[in-house]
Design an enzyme around this catalytic site. Structure first.
Site, PDB file in Angstrom:
ATOM      1  N   ASP A  51       0.867  -1.172   0.000  1.00 31.81           N
ATOM      2  CA  ASP A  51       0.000   0.000   0.000  1.00 31.81           C
ATOM      3  C   ASP A  51       0.906   1.225   0.000  1.00 31.81           C
ATOM      4  O   ASP A  51       1.536   1.546   1.000  1.00 31.81           O
ATOM      5  CB  ASP A  51      -0.896  -0.005   1.234  1.00 31.81           C
ATOM      6  N   TYR A 155      -9.886  14.655  -9.866  1.00 27.73           N
ATOM      7  CA  TYR A 155      -8.801  13.849 -10.442  1.00 27.73           C
ATOM      8  C   TYR A 155      -7.823  14.744 -11.196  1.00 27.73           C
ATOM      9  O   TYR A 155      -6.603  14.627 -11.059  1.00 27.73           O
ATOM     10  CB  TYR A 155      -9.392  12.793 -11.373  1.00 27.73           C
ATOM     11  N   LYS A 198     -12.276   2.596 -19.222  1.00 30.39           N
ATOM     12  CA  LYS A 198     -12.329   3.781 -20.075  1.00 30.39           C
ATOM     13  C   LYS A 198     -13.265   3.527 -21.260  1.00 30.39           C
ATOM     14  O   LYS A 198     -13.675   2.392 -21.535  1.00 30.39           O
ATOM     15  CB  LYS A 198     -10.920   4.124 -20.576  1.00 30.39           C
ATOM     16  N   LYS A 206     -19.470  -3.707 -24.535  1.00 27.18           N
ATOM     17  CA  LYS A 206     -20.907  -3.633 -24.813  1.00 27.18           C
ATOM     18  C   LYS A 206     -21.237  -4.239 -26.176  1.00 27.18           C
ATOM     19  O   LYS A 206     -22.238  -4.951 -26.325  1.00 27.18           O
ATOM     20  CB  LYS A 206     -21.379  -2.176 -24.753  1.00 27.18           C
ATOM     21  N   GLN A 224     -19.676  14.078 -27.997  1.00 23.30           N
ATOM     22  CA  GLN A 224     -18.458  14.520 -27.315  1.00 23.30           C
ATOM     23  C   GLN A 224     -17.249  13.881 -28.005  1.00 23.30           C
ATOM     24  O   GLN A 224     -17.302  12.756 -28.482  1.00 23.30           O
ATOM     25  CB  GLN A 224     -18.496  14.178 -25.812  1.00 23.30           C
ATOM     26  N   ARG A 226     -12.998  12.898 -28.404  1.00 30.43           N
ATOM     27  CA  ARG A 226     -11.782  12.505 -27.708  1.00 30.43           C
ATOM     28  C   ARG A 226     -10.789  11.970 -28.734  1.00 30.43           C
ATOM     29  O   ARG A 226     -11.138  11.609 -29.858  1.00 30.43           O
ATOM     30  CB  ARG A 226     -12.057  11.392 -26.676  1.00 30.43           C
ATOM     31  N   ARG A 289     -11.946  17.108 -26.519  1.00 30.87           N
ATOM     32  CA  ARG A 289     -10.543  17.067 -26.088  1.00 30.87           C
ATOM     33  C   ARG A 289      -9.717  16.348 -27.157  1.00 30.87           C
ATOM     34  O   ARG A 289     -10.097  15.293 -27.645  1.00 30.87           O
ATOM     35  CB  ARG A 289     -10.403  16.336 -24.749  1.00 30.87           C
TER      36      ARG A 289
END
Length: 330
Positions: A51, A155, A198, A206, A224, A226, A289
């Site tokens: 850890d 994040y 992701k 899917k 959107q 990417r 993005r």
């Protein structure tokens, strides 16, 4: 003389691929994570389950491996949009990831000859300001666009804080720091179910599970945008950065921007299925993005080799096989 490297977060997707790459190059690799890689055996010479938020464990690790000349820091509390953008995991994301980086830098200054070690830190495109990513047009993000800062998630704020933390140690302790802002890395052996996957992995899963002529759910209107970088390109760029004289944050990504709807159509084509999309509400992140790779081309003479189509084919085939295996076990 054999080169020695430490890979933190080696049980994760990118970290496990880096271990494989370093072993192929002849390194002695000490790998560390809170878990073993999920989908393959690690090729590390020494894999330690630790850890890394625990300072004592981290210091013992570094004290016993202070002859390493390269440290790769991938360890973080992270996931896809379903993990990052709900707000339900913000405290763990901020606390755990920050603590890992603080423990690392404190331990290295304590136990290492700082002239003999290089540290790589994996930052993220999530550090870029939300307001310049509000359109799905080609948002070509340059490294200088990071400020004035306004990431769209905790994040992203943690990643930006940690960038500044590493750069502060570079300035004050003369550390040799390498920072990459990753843009949506994907490929085989990555998380593909469970809520932390992701977008490419989620879409591949899917469609693999859907029948020909079936329907899958996609968050938002699917418009959107990417860009997605295949894992082999990511590892090559990272190693090239590590071997360079570059000590400023640099984008590592693809400039092949697509909408999520286009990503679905691409995966469906490779799966040889006709797939309808049911658009539903869900966490989305920014509207658009894309990576700008001008700086990495100039500084490292690097460019990505895998098209999105090539990378998706390899990723879909692997995830499709995982889905098949899971069905047999059910």
């Amino acid at each position: 003389m054999i080169q020695k490297a430490i890979v933190l977060g080696a049980g994760g997707f990118i970290g496990s691929h880096m271990v494989t790459n370093l072993k192929e190059k002849g390194y002695f690799v000490t790998a560390v994570d809170i878990k073993y890689p999920e989908f393959s055996e690690s090729g590390a010479d020494d894999f330690q389950i630790l850890d890394l938020t625990d300072q004592n464990s981290f210091e013992n690790l570094l004290k016993n491996n202070n002859d390493a000349t390269e440290i790769y820091q991938y360890a973080a509390d992270m996931g896809g949009a379903g993990f990052i953008f709900t707000g339900e995991n913000d405290a763990d994301i901020m606390h755990n990831s920050s603590l890992i980086n603080i423990n690392l830098l404190k331990g290295v200054t304590k136990f290492f000859n700082l002239e003999n070690v290089k540290i790589f830190y994996s930052s993220s495109a999530c550090i870029y300001p939300e307001e310049i990513q509000s359109s799905n047009e080609n948002i070509s993000l340059r490294e200088i666009d990071a400020y004035p800062a306004n990431p769209d998630s905790e994040y992203g704020w943690e990643k930006l804080f940690s960038e500044r933390l590493y750069l502060s140690y570079q300035k004050n302790y003369k550390m040799n720091i390498k920072i990459a802002r990753f843009h949506n890395i994907y490929g085989p052996q990555g998380t593909w179910q469970g809520g932390r996957e992701k977008a490419p992995a989620a879409v591949c899963r899917k469609i693999s599970e859907a029948k020909d002529g079936g329907e899958i759910e996609i968050w938002g209107d699917g418009e959107q945008t990417r860009s997605f970088l295949y894992i082999e390109d990511c590892i090559e760029a990272t190693k090239r950065l590590m071997d360079s004289e570059v000590n400023i944050p640099i984008n590592i990504g693809s400039e092949e921007m697509v909408t999520i709807n286009q990503l679905v159509n691409l995966v469906a084509k490779h799966a040889n299925k006709k797939i309808a999309i049911n658009h539903i509400d869900g966490p989305l992140g920014v509207r658009g993005r894309n990576s700008n790779n001008d700086l990495i081309r100039e500084k490292l003479n690097w460019d990505y080799k895998f098209s999105l189509s090539e990378g998706i084919q390899k990723t879909y085939d692997w995830i499709d096989a995982q889905v098949t295996i899971n069905k047999k076990h059910d």
